[in-house]
Enzyme design. Structure first.
Site, PDB file in Angstrom:
ATOM      1  N   CYS A 172      43.760  13.221  20.584  1.00  0.00           N
ATOM      2  CA  CYS A 172      44.791  12.198  20.462  1.00  0.00           C
ATOM      3  C   CYS A 172      46.179  12.805  20.605  1.00  0.00           C
ATOM      4  O   CYS A 172      46.365  14.012  20.477  1.00  0.00           O
ATOM      5  CB  CYS A 172      44.704  11.513  19.105  1.00  0.00           C
ATOM      6  SG  CYS A 172      43.118  10.719  18.827  1.00  0.00           S
ATOM      7  N   GLY A 182      45.148  11.322  25.432  1.00  0.00           N
ATOM      8  CA  GLY A 182      44.296  10.205  25.068  1.00  0.00           C
ATOM      9  C   GLY A 182      44.532   9.031  25.996  1.00  0.00           C
ATOM     10  O   GLY A 182      45.641   8.521  26.061  1.00  0.00           O
ATOM     11  N   ASN A 204      45.995  12.981  14.845  1.00  0.00           N
ATOM     12  CA  ASN A 204      45.384  13.796  15.906  1.00  0.00           C
ATOM     13  C   ASN A 204      44.568  14.886  15.218  1.00  0.00           C
ATOM     14  O   ASN A 204      45.120  15.633  14.408  1.00  0.00           O
ATOM     15  CB  ASN A 204      46.476  14.413  16.780  1.00  0.00           C
ATOM     16  CG  ASN A 204      45.945  15.475  17.743  1.00  0.00           C
ATOM     17  OD1 ASN A 204      46.649  16.430  18.062  1.00  0.00           O
ATOM     18  ND2 ASN A 204      44.731  15.323  18.209  1.00  0.00           N
ATOM     19  N   GLY A 205      43.308  14.958  15.547  1.00  0.00           N
ATOM     20  CA  GLY A 205      42.450  15.970  14.945  1.00  0.00           C
ATOM     21  C   GLY A 205      41.148  15.354  14.501  1.00  0.00           C
ATOM     22  O   GLY A 205      40.744  14.305  15.013  1.00  0.00           O
ATOM     23  N   TYR A 229      43.404  24.320  28.114  1.00  0.00           N
ATOM     24  CA  TYR A 229      43.144  23.062  28.817  1.00  0.00           C
ATOM     25  C   TYR A 229      43.971  21.887  28.352  1.00  0.00           C
ATOM     26  O   TYR A 229      44.455  21.100  29.152  1.00  0.00           O
ATOM     27  CB  TYR A 229      41.657  22.691  28.656  1.00  0.00           C
ATOM     28  CG  TYR A 229      41.326  21.309  29.178  1.00  0.00           C
ATOM     29  CD1 TYR A 229      41.117  21.081  30.540  1.00  0.00           C
ATOM     30  CD2 TYR A 229      41.248  20.219  28.314  1.00  0.00           C
ATOM     31  CE1 TYR A 229      40.833  19.809  31.016  1.00  0.00           C
ATOM     32  CE2 TYR A 229      40.965  18.949  28.788  1.00  0.00           C
ATOM     33  CZ  TYR A 229      40.758  18.748  30.137  1.00  0.00           C
ATOM     34  OH  TYR A 229      40.486  17.500  30.603  1.00  0.00           O
TER      35      TYR A 229
HETATM   36  P1  AMP Z   1      31.772  20.156  32.861  1.00  0.00           P
HETATM   37  O1  AMP Z   1      31.819  19.449  34.153  1.00  0.00           O
HETATM   38  O2  AMP Z   1      30.989  19.390  31.816  1.00  0.00           O
HETATM   39  O3  AMP Z   1      31.342  21.583  32.935  1.00  0.00           O
HETATM   40  O4  AMP Z   1      33.263  20.176  32.297  1.00  0.00           O
HETATM   41  C1  AMP Z   1      34.189  21.097  32.788  1.00  0.00           C
HETATM   42  C2  AMP Z   1      35.407  20.398  33.298  1.00  0.00           C
HETATM   43  O5  AMP Z   1      35.882  19.482  32.336  1.00  0.00           O
HETATM   44  C3  AMP Z   1      36.498  21.394  33.588  1.00  0.00           C
HETATM   45  O6  AMP Z   1      36.956  21.163  34.899  1.00  0.00           O
HETATM   46  C4  AMP Z   1      37.575  21.109  32.571  1.00  0.00           C
HETATM   47  O7  AMP Z   1      38.843  21.049  33.180  1.00  0.00           O
HETATM   48  C5  AMP Z   1      37.220  19.777  31.983  1.00  0.00           C
HETATM   49  N1  AMP Z   1      37.240  19.790  30.512  1.00  0.00           N
HETATM   50  C6  AMP Z   1      37.000  20.817  29.687  1.00  0.00           C
HETATM   51  N2  AMP Z   1      37.088  20.428  28.403  1.00  0.00           N
HETATM   52  C7  AMP Z   1      37.397  19.118  28.407  1.00  0.00           C
HETATM   53  C8  AMP Z   1      37.632  18.141  27.401  1.00  0.00           C
HETATM   54  N3  AMP Z   1      37.565  18.446  26.119  1.00  0.00           N
HETATM   55  N4  AMP Z   1      37.942  16.887  27.788  1.00  0.00           N
HETATM   56  C9  AMP Z   1      38.005  16.579  29.078  1.00  0.00           C
HETATM   57  N5  AMP Z   1      37.793  17.447  30.076  1.00  0.00           N
HETATM   58  C10 AMP Z   1      37.481  18.710  29.763  1.00  0.00           C
END
Ligand code: AMP
Length: 493
Positions: A23, A49, A124-125, A264
């Site tokens: 969030c 979010g 947030n959290g 990220y």
């Molecule tokens: P995956 O396709 O499941 O391996 O997710 C990896 C991709 O999701 C990477 O390109 C990241 O940029 C993105 N990503 C990593 N963590 C998150 C997160 N918590 N929420 C949304 N996207 C994420």
């Protein structure tokens, strides 16, 4: 009589993906355009979010609120919406969860009329003892309106025996565990709180004399507001007509800021805890190149999250950088898609290979993380189809082996590729010619420390190390949770 308290499964209000929300929060005090500025601030925090947004203001003895499912811009840009949110103090919230069944009653800020007056709060959290507290509160007759862990805070404030508002809030905070940055609004005060470990960010800003609280500095920049300082871990900042008062009610503990915010989650143009997120990502890319260089013709980021790390990687390795994958910006993040089927399709909806920079080339692909492995698999396939001679995947974080319980959405542990595969098995899974992750010491080096041990416990890196700095109380009261919970328990003992 049946036990009607929350149970695992559909009966448990926290036993869905709502538990792990990401969030963004914002608050402003003493500004005649409080709602409009809050909407702009939330727009800048939209990356934190995208599922729902809400604003609460206070004006002339009355609280006003507007909450909506979806993005900030379409829901908050009409003059009428802003007109209906009068007042010179406001708080706002953008929310992200992975569950498809989002309900309006789960949209923050939460508002309640308490004996001492109105109280609105945005969070947030993630609280790690919310279910335990909720069970106790329900036993005492509390009636919950939502499935959000944040609502526990409102109940604790309502039940506090203290007489002053700030004391009631502190009383409540001393009972909760987990990661939280909060903004709260009463008839007279705007309050900002960061949990004692400082897991989630919160900054103090100033817009021509009006104090602002925001998750990230990018929300100050959009308004032309000045950055004043980060709210300290464990600090309760109370802002009213008399000024800004700081309270430190918790026992001192070591800061554990979430390192994944740098990798990220935060926006690259934000400055978090004194570090530019963009520069941190570039340094991570540079260390990644030093640790796992490979002969190649081109460095290509997986957009957008891999871009700064890929720039750092290219600069450090001397391999040219090109935008070899183009992102369609009219679709949200991959994770937003609620089912695996759509998620697979989502990657294709989102990315396309820029063939002229791929055909016949030895390609280094840089992304920030591998979670389930879906994105990497699709991207490697796409780059091969575009004629790459070799595909080398480089990841700007250590393998994500553990779920986050502190506010970043990660799937349950069994769905994390790195929890069940070693690096060679992951390479085979994503069908790359080589695969390497930055080491955890390398990550700390990129953040300016000699290595992880030298840095002590400066960051929360539980998703990479499995070392959870804050108690996971609720995990011990869920009798029959998934394998993820059970294995976590095993690690905690
Ligand atoms: P995956 O396709 O499941 O391996 O997710 C990896 C991709 O999701 C990477 O390109 C990241 O940029 C993105 N990503 C990593 N963590 C998150 C997160 N918590 N929420 C949304 N996207 C994420």
């Amino acid at each position: 009589m049946d036990d009607l308290r929350p149970q695992p499964g559909p009966m448990n209000p926290y036993d869905d993906d709502h538990l792990r929300e990401e969030c963004g929060i914002f608050g402003i005090f003493g500004n005649p355009d409080a709602a409009a500025n809050t909407v702009l601030g939330l727009h800048a925090l939209q990356h934190r979010g995208q599922e729902a947004a809400g604003v609460v203001t206070f004006h002339d003895g009355r609280f006003n609120g507007h909450r909506a499912l979806g993005h900030v811009a379409p829901n908050f840009s009409s003059e009428k919406v802003i007109r209906d949110l009068p007042g010179d103090a406001a708080i706002g919230h953008v929310r992200y969860s992975t569950s498809g069944d989002t309900l309006l009653r789960n949209v923050q800020p939460i508002y309640a009329d308490l004996t001492f007056g109105g109280f609105a709060v945005a969070h947030n959290g993630n609280l790690t003892n919310a279910l335990t507290l909720r069970n106790q509160l329900v036993d005492r007759g509390a009636i919950f309106q939502s499935t959000m862990d944040t609502e526990v805070i409102t109940h604790l404030v309502a039940l506090s025996q203290k007489t002053q508002m700030v004391d009631r809030l502190i009383d409540a905070l001393l009972q909760i565990e987990g990661a939280y940055s909060l903004v709260a609004l009463t008839a007279k005060k705007l309050i900002g709180v960061r949990d004692p470990y400082g897991v989630r960010p919160l900054v103090l800003g100033n817009l021509k004399g009006a104090p602002i609280l925001a998750s990230e500095t990018c929300a100050l920049d959009i308004l032309g507001a000045d950055y004043v300082r980060d709210v300290e871990p464990g600090e309760v900042l109370v802002i009213d007509n008399e000024g800004i008062h700081s309270y430190m009610p918790f026992p001192r503990t070591q800061k554990r800021f979430c390192i994944f915010e740098y990798i990220y989650f935060a926006r690259p143009d934000s400055v978090v805890e004194g570090h530019s997120v963009y520069n941190a990502r570039k340094r991570i890319g540079a260390v990644l190149a030093e640790e796992s260089g490979v002969a190649a013709d081109v460095v290509i980021p997986v957009p957008d999250s891999g871009v700064p790390a890929a720039i750092g990687y290219a600069q450090a390795s001397g391999v040219p950088f090109e935008l070899g994958i183009i992102r369609n910006h009219y679709i949200g993040r991959t994770f937003i898609e609620p089912t695996d089927k759509i998620r697979h399709f989502g990657v294709k909806l989102k990315h396309n290979a820029n063939r002229v920079h791929i055909e016949g080339k030895r390609v280094i692909l840089v992304d920030d993380s591998i979670v389930r492995g879906t994105t990497s698999t699709k991207i490697v396939e796409m780059v091969r189809e575009a004629g790459a001679a070799e595909v080398h995947m480089r990841i700007a974080s250590p393998p994500t082996t553990h779920s986050c319980f502190y506010g970043i959405d990660t799937p349950e542990r069994s769905k994390l590729l790195a929890a069940t595969h070693d690096i060679e098995q992951m390479r085979q899974f994503i069908k790359a010619d080589s695969l390497a992750f930055i080491s955890i010491d390398g990550l700390y080096r990129a953040m300016g420390h000699a290595d992880r041990m030298q840095a002590g416990a400066r960051y929360c890196d539980a998703c990479f190390s499995g070392e959870y700095p804050i108690k996971l109380t609720d995990e011990t009261v869920r009798p029959a949770r998934s394998a993820r919970q059970l294995s976590l328990l095993a690690e905690l003992t």
